[in-house]
Design an enzyme around this catalytic site. Structure first.
Site, PDB file in Angstrom:
ATOM      1  N   HIS A   1       5.369   5.567  -1.268  1.00  0.00           N
ATOM      2  CA  HIS A   1       4.131   6.268  -1.602  1.00  0.00           C
ATOM      3  C   HIS A   1       3.958   7.523  -0.753  1.00  0.00           C
ATOM      4  CE1 HIS A   1      -0.169   6.178  -3.003  1.00  0.00           C
ATOM      5  NE2 HIS A   1      -0.328   6.866  -1.889  1.00  0.00           N
ATOM      6  N   GLU A   2       4.046   7.368   0.559  1.00  0.00           N
ATOM      7  CA  GLU A   2       3.799   8.507   1.450  1.00  0.00           C
ATOM      8  C   GLU A   2       4.895   9.557   1.351  1.00  0.00           C
ATOM      9  OE1 GLU A   2       0.978   8.897   2.574  1.00  0.00           O
ATOM     10  OE2 GLU A   2       0.207   6.858   2.381  1.00  0.00           O
TER      11      GLU A   2
ATOM     12  N   HIS B   1       4.040  11.780  -1.531  1.00  0.00           N
ATOM     13  CA  HIS B   1       3.123  12.858  -1.115  1.00  0.00           C
ATOM     14  C   HIS B   1       3.906  13.954  -0.390  1.00  0.00           C
ATOM     15  CE1 HIS B   1      -0.714  11.119  -2.144  1.00  0.00           C
ATOM     16  NE2 HIS B   1      -0.555  10.058  -1.374  1.00  0.00           N
TER      17      HIS B   1
ATOM     18  N   HIS C   1       6.141  16.046  -2.639  1.00  0.00           N
ATOM     19  CA  HIS C   1       5.271  16.893  -3.457  1.00  0.00           C
ATOM     20  C   HIS C   1       4.890  18.146  -2.657  1.00  0.00           C
ATOM     21  CE1 HIS C   1       1.428  17.016  -6.228  1.00  0.00           C
ATOM     22  NE2 HIS C   1       2.142  18.119  -6.296  1.00  0.00           N
TER      23      HIS C   1
END
Length: 601
Positions: A391-392, A395, A398
């Site tokens: 998940h991190e 981020h 991105h």
């Protein structure tokens, strides 16, 4: 490293820390940059009252703004990441405070700009853009200012609204003070028979307990505390709704919902389509509730039974090296370029891995433009932590792509799309794990983990969004927002969302009173839309392969805020103004539910 033993920050090996020196080699360098940023901010006043003079002056101003933003980001991120390494460190407490003071100075210095730009005739601005090629790179920023022009008032009225700021913030301040400082919760006996006082943090742990008596006591304890203050909390919530309605009317919006959506130019149908699509798929949630009742072997399922695991963790323990490898393999559908960046993050100090004394809890991705992203973890070796890593890093990558593709002004992305890349990674990781798991118990655990994500993010956040929509409209329709009326709305929504196979305990009626996000109106729907978009993108990537990956990376991950969030998602192949992405996500929920019912018999 033995991450079971909590070390002091100084005892953590460098290989497990993020490379904070990539921002500043020393604290002295940070102090120099701080002073430089202050000096640059002092130059901003030279442009006040002059932005209309020429295209060159406007360009100079924007360049200065970008230059200051670059320096400020580095100062602010370093100060706070250092503070988060060990929140007991007084040096970095002070750095963080200084950075916050600098932020206030910066915002104050630039406060004149938007109102002043709006006094320039649009024809003049278009002439400036046509005559100055360099200024054209700021066209989208200028377009955004002009788009909001119908909602910007006269200078006198804007000043008056600004003066109401402290009053406008009052409901949120009162709620947070009550919620975080004043409310007192009872003590209950834990699984070992020891008296433990309920806290916000402990409540989640109690609700996941295998001991049903603990769950029930915690559930009744926390909600009884809020129920004692139901009238005060209703008045506080009502004041916040009234405040938003006042601001919307003052700014010439038809409703506070319209005002909130306009910030990122989100069409109203995005909000209503989300709610309508979830309504159409509520039978799936009702089936999941029935399955939970059956799996737990209960004659009656209660609201306090919604969070305890129905499949234990299957004794899955994963060390960090294994976690990196699993996530790397899980991201294979995103291609070699994406995984090269992922490995760069692994190998070059992007990640602060383990817990230490005083370290900020949880996990996040952050960073400053011009330097690689950073990820804070508190890795404990569970499968959930593996998903957190995916998940991190979603981020982080991105941000990496946006930073590489765009100038600082457009590199950051809006909240509406903030959770898309991270959740897309989780979805791809889940697909990889399910494809490579032969153990029936592990498979059931994984599927249930995924189903719970749908329940908490898509269904529950949409229920919150519907509560907000109903109660704000009630005020516009002249209805009073009393404790009784608010509790009735919330009770009826729980009946609708969770169905007939669960007892809707009366305590749940007051749950609205403890949701902090309701004091940032019409925010929570973005969790559900972002989740739906991420699921849609992950399915598209898995089905179409390279063409979908290219669109995802080049048009979305590299898009920052260079276009409106809805348009960026459309370019990647997902139209959130339609119901299809939500329906498609919920179709996957249904498919997983089918298999879970089969696995649990």
């Amino acid at each position: 490293m033995d991450n079971k033993k909590q070390l002091k920050r100084s005892e953590v090996a460098e290989q497990f820390k993020w490379a904070i020196s990539d921002l500043f080699q020393t604290d002295e360098e940070w102090k120099e940059e701080y002073e430089l940023t202050k000096k640059l901010i002092s130059k901003v006043s030279n442009y006040q009252g002059r932005l209309w003079e020429s295209a060159d002056i406007l360009l100079e101003f924007y360049k200065l703004e970008d230059e200051i933003a670059g320096h400020f980001e580095r100062v602010y991120v370093y100060a706070n990441q250092r503070y988060h390494e060990d929140t007991s460190n007084s040096t970095y407490q002070d750095f963080s405070n200084q950075a916050s003071i600098l932020e206030v100075m910066l915002n104050s210095a630039f406060s004149f700009a938007v109102p002043e730009i709006l006094t320039i005739p649009e024809e003049t601005i278009q002439q400036y853009l046509a005559s100055n090629k360099e200024l054209q790179s700021y066209q989208f920023s200028i377009k955004e200012i002009l788009r909001h022009k119908p909602h910007v008032l006269s200078a006198e009225m804007e000043e008056l609204l600004a003066d109401t700021g402290a009053m406008s913030e009052a409901p949120s301040i009162i709620f947070n003070m009550f919620h975080n400082a004043d409310i007192k919760f009872p003590a209950i006996e834990d699984e070992n028979g020891e008296k433990v006082t309920i806290t916000h943090g402990r409540y989640g742990t109690f609700m996941e307990s295998a001991d049903r008596r603990v769950r029930k006591d915690a559930f009744e304890g926390i909600h009884s505390a809020y129920m004692k203050f139901k009238n005060t909390l209703a008045a506080t919530y009502s004041a916040n709704v009234k405040n938003e309605a006042f601001l919307a009317k003052a700014r010439k919006y038809p409703s506070s919902l319209a005002m909130a959506l306009d910030d990122s130019n989100i069409p109203a149908e995005v909000y209503t389509n989300l709610i309508n699509a979830v309504h159409e798929n509520l039978p799936l949630m009702h089936r999941y509730v029935s399955l939970r009742k059956k799996a737990l072997g209960l004659e009656e399922l209660h609201m306090y039974d919604l969070y305890t695991p129905i499949v234990k963790d299957a004794d899955i323990e994963v060390n960090f090296e294994e976690a990196k490898d699993i996530v790397y393999k899980g991201m294979a559908p995103l291609g070699d370029n994406y995984r090269t960046i992922l490995k760069e993050g692994y190998d070059n100090g992007w990640i602060d891995i383990y817990e230490n004394e005083g370290k900020r809890s949880g996990a996040y991705s952050w960073g400053a433009y011009g330097t690689h992203p950073y990820v804070l973890l508190n890795y404990q070796g569970s499968l959930k932590n593996v998903f957190t890593l995916a998940h991190e890093m979603g981020h982080a990558i991105h941000s990496y792509y946006s930073d590489k593709a765009l100038p600082i002004r457009y590199a950051g992305y809006k909240i509406f799309v903030a959770e898309v890349a991270s959740t897309c990674n989780e979805s791809l990781l889940m697909e990889y794990l399910l494809s490579n798991t032969k153990n029936k118990k592990e498979r059931a655990y994984l599927i249930n983990y995924f189903l719970e994500q749908f329940k908490s993010t898509l269904f529950r956040q949409t229920m919150f969004a519907e509560f907000e929509m109903i109660t704000h409209q009630m005020y516009l329709d002249g209805e009073s927002l009393t404790a009784e009326s608010l509790c009735k709305v919330y009770h009826d929504l729980n009946v609708k969302y969770f169905g007939n196979d669960i007892v809707i305990d009366p305590e749940i009626d007051i749950e609205w009173a403890r949701i902090p996000h309701f004091y940032k109106p019409f925010y929570v729907y973005q969790y559900a839309t972002g989740y739906s978009a991420a699921i849609a993108l992950s399915r598209k990537i898995l089905k179409e392969g390279e063409p979908a990956v290219e669109d995802y990376i080049n048009k979305f991950l590299s898009g920052g805020s260079s276009d409106y969030p809805i348009e960026l998602l459309k370019k990647a192949g997902v139209d959130m103004s339609k119901k299809e992405p939500v329906n498609d996500a919920l179709a996957l929920f249904g498919k997983l539910l089918d298999e879970m019912e089969e696995l649990l018999g």
